[in-house]
Write a protein that holds these residues in place. Structure first.
Motif, mmCIF file in Angstrom:
data_model
loop_
_atom_site.group_PDB
_atom_site.id
_atom_site.type_symbol
_atom_site.label_atom_id
_atom_site.label_comp_id
_atom_site.label_asym_id
_atom_site.label_seq_id
_atom_site.Cartn_x
_atom_site.Cartn_y
_atom_site.Cartn_z
ATOM 1 N N LEU B 33 0.841 -1.196 0.000
ATOM 2 C CA LEU B 33 0.000 0.000 0.000
ATOM 3 C C LEU B 33 0.882 1.253 0.000
ATOM 4 O O LEU B 33 0.629 2.198 -0.743
ATOM 5 C CB LEU B 33 -0.916 -0.014 1.240
ATOM 6 C CG LEU B 33 -2.073 0.980 1.181
ATOM 7 C CD1 LEU B 33 -3.054 0.572 0.096
ATOM 8 C CD2 LEU B 33 -2.773 1.088 2.534
ATOM 9 N N VAL B 34 1.924 1.233 0.843
ATOM 10 C CA VAL B 34 2.847 2.369 0.900
ATOM 11 C C VAL B 34 3.439 2.629 -0.481
ATOM 12 O O VAL B 34 3.423 3.754 -0.988
ATOM 13 C CB VAL B 34 3.982 2.110 1.927
ATOM 14 C CG1 VAL B 34 5.063 3.174 1.797
ATOM 15 C CG2 VAL B 34 3.415 2.090 3.335
ATOM 16 N N SER B 35 3.945 1.535 -1.097
ATOM 17 C CA SER B 35 4.559 1.701 -2.418
ATOM 18 C C SER B 35 3.537 2.175 -3.442
ATOM 19 O O SER B 35 3.853 2.996 -4.301
ATOM 20 C CB SER B 35 5.174 0.384 -2.883
ATOM 21 O OG SER B 35 6.368 0.154 -2.175
ATOM 22 N N SER B 297 13.413 -0.754 -0.835
ATOM 23 C CA SER B 297 12.763 -1.761 -1.674
ATOM 24 C C SER B 297 13.359 -3.149 -1.455
ATOM 25 O O SER B 297 12.654 -4.140 -1.551
ATOM 26 C CB SER B 297 12.847 -1.375 -3.149
ATOM 27 O OG SER B 297 14.137 -1.624 -3.642
ATOM 28 N N SER B 298 14.658 -3.225 -1.153
ATOM 29 C CA SER B 298 15.216 -4.562 -0.981
ATOM 30 C C SER B 298 14.672 -5.211 0.296
ATOM 31 O O SER B 298 14.584 -6.423 0.385
ATOM 32 C CB SER B 298 16.742 -4.518 -0.974
ATOM 33 O OG SER B 298 17.206 -3.877 0.183
ATOM 34 N N ILE B 299 14.302 -4.402 1.264
ATOM 35 C CA ILE B 299 13.739 -4.967 2.498
ATOM 36 C C ILE B 299 12.227 -5.129 2.399
ATOM 37 O O ILE B 299 11.688 -6.197 2.661
ATOM 38 C CB ILE B 299 14.083 -4.062 3.710
ATOM 39 C CG1 ILE B 299 15.599 -4.000 3.897
ATOM 40 C CG2 ILE B 299 13.399 -4.588 4.971
ATOM 41 C CD1 ILE B 299 16.041 -3.017 4.962
ATOM 42 N N PHE B 300 11.561 -4.069 1.999
ATOM 43 C CA PHE B 300 10.106 -4.057 2.118
ATOM 44 C C PHE B 300 9.351 -4.462 0.857
ATOM 45 O O PHE B 300 8.146 -4.584 0.875
ATOM 46 C CB PHE B 300 9.628 -2.667 2.565
ATOM 47 C CG PHE B 300 10.063 -2.319 3.949
ATOM 48 C CD1 PHE B 300 9.383 -2.837 5.051
ATOM 49 C CD2 PHE B 300 11.161 -1.516 4.175
ATOM 50 C CE1 PHE B 300 9.783 -2.537 6.332
ATOM 51 C CE2 PHE B 300 11.569 -1.211 5.454
ATOM 52 C CZ PHE B 300 10.885 -1.732 6.542
ATOM 53 N N LEU B 301 10.071 -4.575 -0.253
ATOM 54 C CA LEU B 301 9.345 -4.880 -1.481
ATOM 55 C C LEU B 301 9.795 -6.181 -2.126
ATOM 56 O O LEU B 301 8.974 -7.061 -2.404
ATOM 57 C CB LEU B 301 9.498 -3.715 -2.469
ATOM 58 C CG LEU B 301 8.501 -3.713 -3.605
ATOM 59 C CD1 LEU B 301 7.091 -3.534 -3.066
ATOM 60 C CD2 LEU B 301 8.821 -2.600 -4.589
#
Lengths: 598, 373
Positions: B33-35, B297-301
């Motif tokens: 949702l954040v992205s 992005s590498s952590i959360f996506l």
């Protein structure tokens, strides 16, 4: 290495023999430095600096294919070679001419002796055409003030202003009836579409009116009527039929000269081109631009076998170009001069009429081009004729002139940025990894010790120049290099956390970290290689140094960092995990672990 | 889970020793949702606000000179304007010794350019060779951007092939999703804040590519390791194993990002603060923004997307269900027996544990290593 194993006999893993690694690393270091120092004439090697760091001119050319396609490598290389010859022919010291990406050629000249106008001509296609002048008319451009031809030492003076004794003064003779009008050449669908778009832009009625002109009107009223044509771009002008290009009075020489290179190189078509204003035809100290309607080309650049330049004996202070024709060329030249005795023949270089002398008598094997050239211009034109036309037309994308003082300040800025970056990284590593932080610092130093001779070496051998973007690449690479150590140390921390002694953790952590380091560096390397070969502009310097750092990083982490940590792990220093920066959270007494492992 | 014996420590301590248990994968809908919101904002910004394009995209000349003492920008600007050349923008860039006057004009002929340069030199009383001139045709920016797109496409294909072979197809897809996200987000920040976009920025954007993937590759490497042979036992489901990998590499990700960002911060300080114009500034800005988004992005996506892709495989999904079921049964059993004294109920339920763990031991790590060896 003389380290003795301490404590009870080690775990079952074979102990890493560190000496061969250090030896290999030392040998690599020695060889690189020897070659670099030797290559520099046994002096301390210095990298070759780019233009943005030492001052100079850099020009980027882009191939301009008529159909928008990408030129093939052979033709690009051929073009590069010709440009190289031309630049060298002008006597510039150590020019650098390289192909970048698929369709760009970059010309770099260090120092400040070259003027941009001169450099720009190096990229001209230099297609030479000899065409009979059918008619001429005065163009609507603002006339140039006549300057003293002998004062042309200043770089701002344009060449060719001055008298040309061999040319007639038939300017304004626009009412020469054109004989033998060739039928308009078949035009491609693109051109057809472009013409239609222009017709809509200027108004279809006006366009039709322009088409119906048979000769240029010179009353002020038509200047007003045809005004919209004066606002078209050069590209649009190039698409117009020659009748309109010639007859519409508001189409200026500035527009015509700006047409894309190669617009009028077709030998089987009549074309319109402009003369530079000549002071011999000056009225009230003002020289007017002249538009010429020219016949098909009977003699071309390929018919010229050799060319040279020399002072123009009839016009002191000015230079001229001598040409010799090939056997076939001489026949063609003879035929052309036979047919045009008493008439003018235009010598057309690319989009411009360089000179349009009246032919006095039949000539065959040689010809001179006089046009009140400066020595450098005559030399360059001779080089262009001698080495032939470029196989591809180019347009100038950028010309960047960096003054030496600016270069120095950029250099200082880059070094300062690197210094700050390294200092911050060192502080962070010491705080976070303590003893291992020292290992990071030693490894970064080892990496620098490998990279420095490499860039000096590459500068000498491959002509690699260190630019500001390249320095940026190194600075960014500090992070990527240090990360290899971070991956390794974090693994080490994991292993220690799980209850191993530092000593037994090293081989395990290394085996796992090695894989990760290789995968991650492969990705970095891919990015660097792709950018280097495909992108244009400053990024290539960046990509190169990034790639170089990545390779050196692998060498350092395999040959230096890992053996160093393995060796340290056998010393008492690393016994304290707190000191080693491996975290204080070992959960078990060391003794218990050992029993478990053996 | 097995840390019940360890007293609760601060988040920083946990991070330092890699003991965090953030449920990043479980809350992946939140990150999506954040992205998504970020994407909508930046696409909107790009569509409405567009980019603040530098002189390189419109074509024109730029004159740069070190500001001599006792002169002002107005002197330089007036001199150029008096020579008949229109100045589009004039600014003082850099500070202190590095202060420079930067004047931009539209496209000029060589003669006009020399005239302006001469006038400027006279007004500032410096030799005209001290004035740097850069001339850019209107197609330069376009050419750089076009080549950048070509490089981007080739890089994506090559890197997808590499990840495909080295890891697995789903990881390649997830990594590329993260990559595209980074590039778009960085471009978006430039549009939103209104930083000037130069060809230097465009190439800087390309250099993020390698960095963004670098980070993702390290995390995926650990995910691959943690999930090897996962389906043959029922201890952890794929999402749990992936989340564990994320937590284990969290400190590394933060460390790497910090170590990567520190030198770029140096660049930013010098490029923006001191020099104020040129390659350093262009690259530093875009790298700084790009590295931040790359870490995010590498952590959360990347890993959450990977988990969702993997959960589309029936056997992974079934396995996850089985793990949950097993845990429920074990929980009921433990509750029913009620005889469990102080020990970990969870571990009793593991059928593969052939050796009984010593009290207080951490069998999970032992087992993981046993697989590795």
């Amino acid at each position: 290495m003389t380290t003795v194993a301490r404590g009870p006999s080690g775990p079952l893993q074979t102990r890493l023999k560190v000496f061969p690694y250090f030896f290999a690393f030392g040998a690599l270091l020695l060889v690189l430095w020897l070659i670099a120092v030797g290559g520099a004439g046994w002096k301390f090697p210095t990298p070759k600096l780019g233009l943005d760091l030492q001052g100079g001119i850099s020009m980027t050319l882009e191939a301009n294919m008529p159909d928008g396609s990408t030129p093939d490598n052979d033709r690009m290389e051929q073009a590069r070679q010709i440009i190289d010859d031309r630049v060298n022919g002008t006597g510039v010291a150590e020019p650098e001419i390289v192909v970048q990406g698929a369709n760009n050629i970059v010309v770099n000249v260090a120092g400040k002796d070259t003027d941009p106008e001169q450099l720009r001509k190096v990229g001209d296609p230099a297609t030479l055409r000899f065409r009979e002048v059918l008619s001429q008319t005065q163009a609507a451009d603002n006339p140039e003030e006549v300057t003293d031809p002998n004062a042309s030492g200043s770089p701002s003076a344009s060449p060719g202003d001055g008298s040309d004794p061999s040319s007639s003064s038939s300017a304004g003779a626009g009412d020469n009836p054109t004989t033998g009008e060739t039928k308009p050449p078949a035009v491609s669908a693109d051109v057809e579409a472009a013409r239609k778009a222009i017709a809509e832009k200027v108004g279809t009625e006006l366009y039709a009116q322009a088409e119906s002109l048979t000769q240029p009107p010179n009353d002020p009223a038509s200047m007003e009527i045809f005004k919209p044509f004066g606002e078209l771009s050069s590209e649009e002008i190039a698409a117009l039929p020659i009748g309109i290009q010639y007859n519409v009075p508001t189409i200026t020489c500035k527009q015509l000269n700006g047409r894309p290179p190669g617009s009028i190189s077709a030998t089987d078509q009549q074309v319109i081109a402009c003369n530079k204003p000549e002071s011999s035809k000056a009225k009230n100290g003002l020289a007017y631009y002249v538009k010429s309607k020219l016949d098909v080309a009977k003699v071309v650049g390929e018919d010229v076998s050799n060319a040279g330049s020399g002072p123009d004996s009839q016009n002191p202070g000015s230079w001229m170009v001598n040409m010799e024709f090939t056997g076939q060329g001489a026949d063609k030249w003879q035929a052309l001069t036979t047919a045009t005795v008493g008439k003018q023949v235009a010598i057309v270089l690319d989009n411009l009429v360089v000179s349009d002398p009246t032919i006095q008598s039949v000539m065959s094997s040689s010809a001179q081009i006089t046009g009140n050239f400066r020595a450098t211009d005559a030399k360059l034109l001779a080089e262009q004729l001698k080495y032939g036309a470029l196989p591809i037309a180019f347009k100038v994308l950028t010309i960047e002139e960096v003054s030496p003082t600016l270069g120095t300040s950029q250099m200082e800025g880059g070094l300062l940025a690197g210094f700050i970056g390294v200092a911050l990284v060192i502080v962070y590593c010491l705080v976070y990894y303590r003893l291992l932080g020292l290992v990071v610092i030693a490894s970064l130093a080892a990496s620098a010790a490998l990279i420095y001779p490499s860039i000096s070496l590459l500068g000498k051998q491959m002509g690699f120049t260190l630019t500001l973007a390249g320095i940026t690449g190194f600075i960014v690479a500090i992070g990527i290099t240090a990360d290899s150590f971070v991956v390794f140390f974090e693994r080490l921390k994991d292993e220690v956390k799980e209850g191993r002694s530092v000593r037994s953790a090293v081989p395990r952590a290394w085996a796992l970290a090695r894989r990760t380091i290789m995968s991650a560096n492969t990705v970095s390397m891919l990015a660097a290689v792709v950018l280097y070969f495909l992108a244009i502009g400053a990024v290539r310097g960046f990509a190169f140094t990034l790639g170089l750092s990545t390779i050196m990083d692998i060498a350092v982490v395999f040959l230096f960092t890992h053996p160093l940590v393995a060796w340290l792990s056998r010393t008492r220093l690393m016994g304290s995990t707190r000191l080693a920066g491996l975290g204080a959270s070992r959960r078990r007494v060391p003794g218990a672990v050992r029993t478990k492992e053996s | 889970m097995s840390d019940v014996s360890t007293p609760r420590r601060s988040v920083w301590k946990q991070l330092y020793s890699g003991d965090t248990h953030f449920d990043i994968v479980g809350r992946r809908k939140v990150w999506y949702l954040v992205s998504l919101v970020l994407m909508v904002i930046i696409v909107g910004s790009m569509a409405i606000k567009g980019f603040n394009l530098g002189v390189e995209f419109a074509g024109g000349n730029q004159f740069t000179v070190h500001a001599p003492a006792g002169t002002s920008l107005e002197d330089a600007q007036k001199a150029v304007e008096n020579s008949g050349v229109e100045v589009e923008s004039a600014q003082v860039a850099g500070t202190g010794d590095q202060a420079k006057y930067v004047l931009k004009t539209g496209p000029l002929s060589d003669a006009d350019s020399q005239k302006a340069r001469g006038a400027m030199a006279d007004a500032l009383k410096v030799p005209s060779s001290d004035i740097g001139v850069s001339e850019v045709s209107s197609s330069w920016g376009k050419s750089v951007s076009r080549q950048a797109l070509v490089a981007l496409a080739v890089f994506l294909v090559l890197v997808a092939a590499y990840l495909w072979l080295r890891f697995e197809p789903k990881m390649a897809i997830a990594a590329l999703v993260a990559l595209v996200h980074d590039v778009a987000l960085t471009a978006g920040v430039f549009s939103l804040v209104g930083f000037e976009v130069t060809p230097g920025t465009v190439v800087g954007l390309l250099t993020i590519l390698g960095y963004s993937l670098y980070d993702t590759v390290v995390v995926f490497d650990r995910v691959q390791e943690n999930t090897k042979g996962l389906l043959n036992e029922t201890r952890f489901s794929y999402p749990e194993a992936a989340n564990k990998a994320l937590n284990e590499t969290l400190m590394r990700s933060i460390n790497t990002s910090l170590i990567g960002l520190l030198p770029v911060a140096g660049l930013l300080f010098v490029g923006v603060g001191i020099l104020g114009v040129g390659t350093l500034k262009d690259l530093a800005l875009v790298l700084f923004v790009g590295m931040l988004t790359g870490t995010y992005s590498s952590i959360f996506l990347a890993t959450p997307v990977l988990v969702d892709l993997k959960m589309r495989e029936p056997r992974v999904r079934d396995h996850a269900k089985k793990v949950v079921e097993k845990r429920r049964v074990a929980g009921e059993k433990a509750a029913a027996e009620a005889a469990a004294t102080d020990d970990e109920t969870e571990e009793d339920a593991i059928p593969v544990a052939s050796v009984a763990p010593r009290p207080g031991a951490r069998p999970d790590t032992r087992k993981r290593k046993a697989r590795k060896l």
